[in-house]
Design an enzyme around this catalytic site. Sequence first.
Site, PDB file in Angstrom:
ATOM      1  CE  LYS A 166      -3.599  -2.732   1.115  1.00 16.10           C
ATOM      2  NZ  LYS A 166      -4.786  -2.957   0.308  1.00 16.10           N
ATOM      3  CG  HIS A 285      -7.592 -10.387  -5.141  1.00 21.90           C
ATOM      4  ND1 HIS A 285      -8.841  -9.845  -5.298  1.00 21.90           N
ATOM      5  CD2 HIS A 285      -7.122  -9.916  -3.962  1.00 21.90           C
ATOM      6  CE1 HIS A 285      -9.111  -9.073  -4.249  1.00 21.90           C
ATOM      7  NE2 HIS A 285      -8.094  -9.103  -3.430  1.00 21.90           N
TER       8      HIS A 285
END
Length: 466
Positions: A166, A285
């Site tokens: 992130k 994912h």
Amino acid sequence: SVGFKAGVKDYKLTYYTPDYETKDTDILAAFRVTPQPGVPPEEAGAAVAAESSTGTWTTVWTDGLTSLDRYKGRCYGIEPVPGEESQFIAYVAYPLDLFEEGSVTNMFTSIVGNVFGFKALRALRLEDLRIPTAYVKTFQGPPHGIQVERDKLNKYGRPLLGCTIKPKLGLSAKNYGRAVYECLRGGLDFTKDDENVNSQPFMRWRDRFLFCAEALYKAQAETGEIKGHYLNATAGTCEEMMKRAIFARELGVPIVMHDYLTGGFTANTSLAHYCRDNGLLLHIHRAMHAVIDRQKNHGIHFRVLAKALRMSGGDHIHSGTVVGKLEGERDITLGFVDLLRDDFIEKDRSRGIYFTQDWVSLPGVLPVASGGIHVWHMPALTEIFGDDSVLQFGGGTLGHPWGNAPGAVANRVALEACVQARNEGRDLAVEGNEIIREATKWSPELAAACEVWKEIKFEFQAVDTI
């Protein structure tokens, strides 16, 4: 009487067959059906069977050219849902011949393609599928599976640790690589591209791949452990996706990544085949899954999407945390975690498993827990998921007050402490907090992490149980 009997007739005359004995080769489906007022359960259940197999709304001349009995779906059982007045579970059996071999895409097009817009139903949810062994055998499945992955990584007897880099959008490739290096150097096994990091103007995929590969080789050299970064190969076309996977292989990295629902099953299966042929692990994912699986009465339960992924192919898949910021009921989650990992799973309605499933040695998939988890969750995660899992701490690593590497150290120390305590026979559910507290004495990094996240909770009731 020349010709055939034209006209509209009730579905239940043809498609509701309560005496039918299911075959070992049938694909079995459990649907949660909510009919419109006034539509009897048998008619609604039969309508689902018809619309998702051979039926159409009226008798047609060409019905005479085929054997309906051989090809039709059959609603063979109906049971009320306890506590729900207008819902029931309809069991439907599909003959194997209705499906193309090795195509998850065709399986879904057939079973859920049209029927969910059906007017006679207020809502419809596919709760579970039994995939017959004959059909399982037409799929390659995961490129490598749990055991081969452990052998490739040389990591045994504990869950693996990951971290999503992130901020997920906006970093340059070089700084992104720096973040990867710091996490891996600190003790994580993997770092991860976020699911929406593909190839944007601020960071093109090739630059990212290059800097991440550099980061992981550097971290490998320093730590003596094998490291990986999930390079997201998801792209706008299958050709572009394959190009990215090929470049990853040329860099010699161990693992790539794909968003299997937004990318689609066809693309995913192609990528999985490439990964097996070229020794790449494949991290999956599930972006977009909640659009499909979050409503209790309509859509497709995630356990079906998880089964489909095991057939299409993937070595890791995100599967909820039970403890973090995203959905997940413990028993239900563990039900589909077992469906991903184990070879044979018994029917168990308390865990949402409607059918016994035999995977006939198809490789297993590692479940990935991620989303709002941090060091205080480690004992629970270790206990719930066991060794065969990947625990991913994004903010729980990068949010450490001293930086990424100390954040990684804190997670690794917490994990090793939990695994050791468990191996010594201590009860993680009871003594979890104490085990973490003891470990802080030996690790200032862990102590700092424990201080930061001691009050964090994500306490809301799960939506799909309300």
